[in-house]
Design a protein around this motif. Structure first.
Motif, PDB file in Angstrom:
ATOM      1  N   TYR A 155     -35.498   3.753 -12.679  1.00  0.00           N
ATOM      2  CA  TYR A 155     -36.743   4.364 -12.173  1.00  0.00           C
ATOM      3  C   TYR A 155     -37.700   4.404 -13.544  1.00  0.00           C
ATOM      4  O   TYR A 155     -37.029   4.937 -14.690  1.00  0.00           O
ATOM      5  CB  TYR A 155     -36.683   5.587 -11.739  1.00  0.00           C
ATOM      6  CG  TYR A 155     -35.910   5.891 -10.360  1.00  0.00           C
ATOM      7  CD1 TYR A 155     -34.816   6.402 -10.352  1.00  0.00           C
ATOM      8  CD2 TYR A 155     -36.984   5.686  -9.248  1.00  0.00           C
ATOM      9  CE1 TYR A 155     -34.450   6.562  -9.015  1.00  0.00           C
ATOM     10  CE2 TYR A 155     -36.205   5.623  -7.983  1.00  0.00           C
ATOM     11  CZ  TYR A 155     -34.965   6.278  -7.763  1.00  0.00           C
ATOM     12  OH  TYR A 155     -34.325   6.363  -6.411  1.00  0.00           O
ATOM     13  N   ASN A 156     -38.844   3.856 -13.563  1.00  0.00           N
ATOM     14  CA  ASN A 156     -39.590   4.113 -14.657  1.00  0.00           C
ATOM     15  C   ASN A 156     -40.419   5.519 -14.531  1.00  0.00           C
ATOM     16  O   ASN A 156     -40.056   6.302 -13.494  1.00  0.00           O
ATOM     17  CB  ASN A 156     -40.828   3.097 -14.727  1.00  0.00           C
ATOM     18  CG  ASN A 156     -41.994   3.325 -13.730  1.00  0.00           C
ATOM     19  OD1 ASN A 156     -41.802   4.080 -12.924  1.00  0.00           O
ATOM     20  ND2 ASN A 156     -42.874   2.298 -13.786  1.00  0.00           N
ATOM     21  N   GLY A 203     -43.081   6.627 -13.724  1.00  0.00           N
ATOM     22  CA  GLY A 203     -43.877   7.006 -12.408  1.00  0.00           C
ATOM     23  C   GLY A 203     -43.018   7.124 -11.284  1.00  0.00           C
ATOM     24  O   GLY A 203     -43.646   7.333 -10.180  1.00  0.00           O
ATOM     25  N   GLY A 204     -42.059   6.594 -11.017  1.00  0.00           N
ATOM     26  CA  GLY A 204     -40.895   6.728 -10.135  1.00  0.00           C
ATOM     27  C   GLY A 204     -40.813   5.347  -9.609  1.00  0.00           C
ATOM     28  O   GLY A 204     -40.330   5.413  -8.471  1.00  0.00           O
ATOM     29  N   LYS A 205     -41.559   4.551 -10.081  1.00  0.00           N
ATOM     30  CA  LYS A 205     -41.232   2.881  -9.327  1.00  0.00           C
ATOM     31  C   LYS A 205     -39.803   2.657  -9.602  1.00  0.00           C
ATOM     32  O   LYS A 205     -39.526   2.644 -10.859  1.00  0.00           O
ATOM     33  CB  LYS A 205     -42.417   2.197 -10.369  1.00  0.00           C
ATOM     34  CG  LYS A 205     -42.242   0.891  -9.638  1.00  0.00           C
ATOM     35  CD  LYS A 205     -43.552   0.283 -10.429  1.00  0.00           C
ATOM     36  CE  LYS A 205     -43.343  -1.276 -10.544  1.00  0.00           C
ATOM     37  NZ  LYS A 205     -44.457  -2.138 -11.049  1.00  0.00           N
ATOM     38  N   LEU A 206     -39.102   1.887  -8.827  1.00  0.00           N
ATOM     39  CA  LEU A 206     -37.931   1.638  -8.827  1.00  0.00           C
ATOM     40  C   LEU A 206     -37.751  -0.028  -8.900  1.00  0.00           C
ATOM     41  O   LEU A 206     -38.307  -0.716  -8.031  1.00  0.00           O
ATOM     42  CB  LEU A 206     -37.078   1.861  -7.576  1.00  0.00           C
ATOM     43  CG  LEU A 206     -35.612   1.629  -7.571  1.00  0.00           C
ATOM     44  CD1 LEU A 206     -34.800   2.243  -8.511  1.00  0.00           C
ATOM     45  CD2 LEU A 206     -34.827   2.036  -6.206  1.00  0.00           C
TER      46      LEU A 206
END
Lengths: 114, 110
Positions: free
Chosen positions: B92-93, B95-98
């Motif tokens: 996860y970055n 921002g929560g992007k997987l």
């Protein structure tokens, strides 16, 4: 059911037609992701929804692709004027809203454009 | 954007051998996940790592979250035929992007 559900499991469509792919996330999960997986390839990020925040659409490959998530639950990925290169498996995943928790995947929708 | 570089791309091993694969990133991740995908199925989570330096086992699987938070490895000991599949690292970055690695395809010869 308890898991992420995607429908249809398979879709064959003619080039130029629009298609809608559906994802029912796990109940209570606030984050939802769409990925595309071409044959023998990895998972290409498409779009990410988190609660009421504006979605991260940075992975959508063209303006023919769009997605919405109604009521913070079910999501629909729409591909307009499909092309043969859109043929792939489209995977949806959901996770609880807290960062660092696991994402769970559906079985995917196999899209074939003929 | 952020990318995960996973290696090797594929492995052909004999049953009983140990396997090791790894992932590196140019930027920091706060969580590392390892998934396995069988043909025609969605990826299934194997191990999740939450802290730098963390070493976690799940049966014959062992994974570590690198100290720099920019890498992780997965080991499989004493491989068996049902270990065949594609293994993905993910993270996860902020921002929560997987984000996923490119995958390691494992083949096991009985």
């Amino acid at each position: 059911g308890a898991g992420v559900s995607q429908s249809p499991s398979n879709k064959v469509t003619e080039k130029g037609k629009d298609v809608e792919l559906r994802c029912d996330p796990i109940s209570g999960h606030t984050a939802l992701y769409w990925y595309r997986q071409s044959l023998g390839q990895g998972l290409e990020f498409l779009i990410y929804f988190q609660g009421n925040s504006a979605p991260d659409k940075s992975g959508l490959p063209s303006d023919r692709f769009s997605a919405e998530r109604t009521g913070g639950s079910v999501s629909t990925l729409t591909i307009q004027r499909t092309q043969q290169e859109d043929s792939a498996v489209y995977l949806c995943a959901s996770r609880p809203g807290v960062l660092g928790t696991e994402a769970f995947f559906g079985q995917g929708t196999r899209l074939t454009v003929v | 954007g952020q990318q995960l570089n996973q290696s090797p791309q594929s492995m052909f091993i004999q049953e009983g051998e140990d396997v090791s694969m790894n992932c590196t990133s140019s930027s920091i991740f706060n969580t590392w996940l390892w998934y396995k995908q069988d043909p025609g199925e969605g990826p299934v989570l194997l191990i999740a790592l939450y802290k730098a330096g963390e070493l976690t086992s799940n049966g014959r699987l062992t994974a570590q979250f690198g100290i720099t938070r920019k890498d992780s490895f997965l080991n499989i000991s004493a491989s068996i035929p049902s270990d065949v599949g594609i293994y993905f690292c993910a993270g996860y970055n902020q921002g929560g992007k997987l984000i996923f690695g490119q995958g390691t395809e494992l083949s096991v010869k009985p």
